[in-house]
Write an enzyme that holds these catalytic residues in place. Structure first.
Site, PDB file in Angstrom:
ATOM      1  N   CYS A 124      -1.482   6.163   9.932  1.00 33.11           N
ATOM      2  CA  CYS A 124      -0.268   5.516  10.457  1.00 33.11           C
ATOM      3  C   CYS A 124      -0.618   4.255  11.229  1.00 33.11           C
ATOM      4  O   CYS A 124      -1.488   4.272  12.084  1.00 33.11           O
ATOM      5  CB  CYS A 124       0.453   6.467  11.413  1.00 33.11           C
ATOM      6  SG  CYS A 124       1.460   7.655  10.567  1.00 33.11           S
ATOM      7  N   CYS A 166       5.866  -4.262  16.041  1.00 34.30           N
ATOM      8  CA  CYS A 166       5.371  -3.221  16.959  1.00 34.30           C
ATOM      9  C   CYS A 166       3.921  -3.549  17.346  1.00 34.30           C
ATOM     10  O   CYS A 166       3.091  -3.845  16.478  1.00 34.30           O
ATOM     11  CB  CYS A 166       5.459  -1.846  16.312  1.00 34.30           C
ATOM     12  SG  CYS A 166       7.131  -1.413  15.809  1.00 34.30           S
ATOM     13  N   GLU A 185       0.823  -1.212   0.000  1.00 31.93           N
ATOM     14  CA  GLU A 185       0.000   0.000   0.000  1.00 31.93           C
ATOM     15  C   GLU A 185       0.857   1.262   0.000  1.00 31.93           C
ATOM     16  O   GLU A 185       1.925   1.305   0.606  1.00 31.93           O
ATOM     17  CB  GLU A 185      -0.906   0.007   1.240  1.00 31.93           C
ATOM     18  CG  GLU A 185      -1.920  -1.132   1.206  1.00 31.93           C
ATOM     19  CD  GLU A 185      -2.825  -1.192   2.430  1.00 31.93           C
ATOM     20  OE1 GLU A 185      -3.866  -1.837   2.337  1.00 31.93           O
ATOM     21  OE2 GLU A 185      -2.493  -0.605   3.469  1.00 31.93           O
ATOM     22  N   CYS A 199       0.718  -1.762  15.744  1.00 29.30           N
ATOM     23  CA  CYS A 199       0.709  -1.576  14.284  1.00 29.30           C
ATOM     24  C   CYS A 199       0.062  -2.770  13.591  1.00 29.30           C
ATOM     25  O   CYS A 199       0.455  -3.920  13.822  1.00 29.30           O
ATOM     26  CB  CYS A 199       2.155  -1.396  13.809  1.00 29.30           C
ATOM     27  SG  CYS A 199       2.315  -1.425  12.020  1.00 29.30           S
ATOM     28  N   CYS A 222       6.020  -6.692   7.583  1.00 24.68           N
ATOM     29  CA  CYS A 222       7.105  -6.139   8.413  1.00 24.68           C
ATOM     30  C   CYS A 222       7.456  -7.135   9.502  1.00 24.68           C
ATOM     31  O   CYS A 222       6.581  -7.827  10.025  1.00 24.68           O
ATOM     32  CB  CYS A 222       6.668  -4.809   9.038  1.00 24.68           C
ATOM     33  SG  CYS A 222       8.032  -3.991   9.924  1.00 24.68           S
ATOM     34  N   CYS A 266       3.212   8.547   0.994  1.00 24.47           N
ATOM     35  CA  CYS A 266       3.763   7.656   2.014  1.00 24.47           C
ATOM     36  C   CYS A 266       4.045   6.304   1.344  1.00 24.47           C
ATOM     37  O   CYS A 266       3.137   5.682   0.793  1.00 24.47           O
ATOM     38  CB  CYS A 266       2.736   7.535   3.146  1.00 24.47           C
ATOM     39  SG  CYS A 266       3.265   6.465   4.471  1.00 24.47           S
TER      40      CYS A 266
HETATM   41  S1  SF4 Z   1       5.278   0.470  13.031  1.00 22.28           S
HETATM   42 FE1  SF4 Z   1       4.617  -1.327  11.847  1.00 22.28          FE
HETATM   43  S2  SF4 Z   1       5.529  -1.076   9.826  1.00 22.28           S
HETATM   44 FE2  SF4 Z   1       6.617   0.318  11.230  1.00 22.28          FE
HETATM   45  S3  SF4 Z   1       8.384  -0.874  11.990  1.00 22.28           S
HETATM   46 FE3  SF4 Z   1       6.731  -1.187  13.479  1.00 22.28          FE
HETATM   47  S4  SF4 Z   1       5.692  -3.084  12.767  1.00 22.28           S
HETATM   48 FE4  SF4 Z   1       6.943  -2.325  11.060  1.00 22.28          FE
END
Ligand code: SF4
Length: 368
Positions: free
Chosen positions: A356, A130, A106, A133, A126, A119
């Protein structure tokens, strides 16, 4: 042509056929041309055409026919296809793009004051995990190639031109690029660097250093190497002012603790009047207390910076809540009193899951 030459040519063709022209910087393109017996001085002309939105195959290159055919016999040209675009009430547009192997990523186009920020994603999924996220929930699929990073810019520009946005000049369509989409850019360091060299090339789209921001969750070794390789703006996601909490929210902190990260930021070579942008996601009852603001202001001592406070975008998949306005304002006031420029930055495109931490390809679950 004798037999030996024929054999060499065939071997050369097999060797280069998988090369995607859009993966190459101008210098690499020049080397490639030389290796397939084409004049390297053609590189600038070919490179600048490759960076034009709407160029989808080698046959479209404005070159003498024999050169074009020779090129087409040796290399290929990739393209990202737009699978879907979602528009937000605030004008944000989320592009779901299909890679050649079928994976989806995306990109988000954010309008503001007559300007556009794009963006970009740097990885499919990923690995950083986190907790707040949604991209993390996808897991890590793979790094994006340089062509898949720059291809996002071209695909979105093509759509903008189709929609008659801007003045028709591709170079002036998008003002800023931020690497804050899917993935950790510094975990895909080599491909990121190549993509940046392509995007910043004067013969291409010529994005200057001030128009590009790399955002990292804190991969210190790559962070230290970055300024020696390319000069761009740096954003660092903090989200906590102490190690215990940051360990919980961002697993990367166990490998690269907060104080080490901030020491690397303190040593980061900035241009005159340059700053580091610190992002601080505000989570109700977790990291939004006045004590956390005071701790943060102490931790940032000596770093020329700005703090962006990002009120959390609630989603049913995650347990976190957004703090109320008063709490956020109080947090901001404490940082400001300590002398830090602090901005409350509400993410855009929340209604289309483009804000975000919300890029999670919900559509891909229903498989296009
Ligand atoms: S916020 Fe999401 S996309 Fe960004 S580094 Fe952490 S897990 Fe990965």
């Amino acid at each position: 042509m004798n037999n030996t030459n024929n054999r060499n040519n065939t071997a050369n063709t097999n060797h280069t056929k998988n090369i995607d022209l859009r993966d190459l910087t101008r210098a690499q393109l020049s080397e490639l041309l030389l290796s397939i017996d084409l004049p390297p001085e053609r590189a600038p002309q070919i490179f600048s055409q490759l960076q034009r939105p709407g160029l989808h195959n080698i046959e479209q290159l404005e070159l003498k026919r024999d050169i074009r055919e020779h090129l087409g016999a040796h290399v290929r040209l990739s393209r990202l296809r737009i699978k879907e675009v979602e528009s937000s009430a605030d004008g944000t547009r989320k592009y779901i793009l299909r890679l050649e192997d079928g994976l989806l990523i995306e990109s988000v186009l954010i309008p503001g004051h007559g300007r556009y920020t794009l963006c970009l994603s740097s990885q499919a999924g990923c690995a950083m995990g986190c907790r707040f996220c949604l991209t993390a929930g996808l897991g890590f699929r793979r790094n994006l190639r340089p062509a898949e990073i720059t291809g996002q810019v071209l695909a979105v520009m093509e759509d903008m031109l189709r929609r008659k946005m801007g003045n028709g000049r591709p170079r002036e369509l998008i003002n800023n690029l931020v690497f804050m989409g899917m993935g950790e850019p510094l975990a895909n360091y080599d491909h990121l660097l190549t993509a940046l060299h392509i995007l910043m090339d004067q013969q291409g789209l010529e994005f200057t250093r001030r128009r590009i921001t790399i955002s990292t969750c804190g991969l210190i070794p790559a962070l230290k190497r970055l300024p020696g390789a390319v000069k761009v703006n740096l954003a660092v996601s903090l989200h906590a002012a102490d190690n215990d909490l940051r360990d919980q929210l961002m697993p990367i902190n166990r490998r690269h603790p907060l104080d080490d990260l901030l020491a690397a930021c303190r040593a980061y070579p900035l241009p005159r009047k340059g700053i580091i942008l610190f992002a601080y996601l505000m989570l109700k009852g977790i990291n939004d207390q006045p004590a956390a603001a005071r701790a943060l202001s102490k931790k940032l001592t000596g770093i020329p910076c700005r703090v962006n406070l990002l009120p959390f975008n609630e989603s049913r998949e995650l347990p976190y809540k957004r703090p109320d306005k008063e709490t956020i304002n109080e947090f901001k006031a404490i940082l400001q009193q300590a002398g830090y420029t602090t901005i409350i930055r509400d993410s855009r495109g929340g209604d289309i899951s483009a804000a975000c931490g919300q890029l999670a390809l919900r559509e891909s679950k229903t498989k296009a």
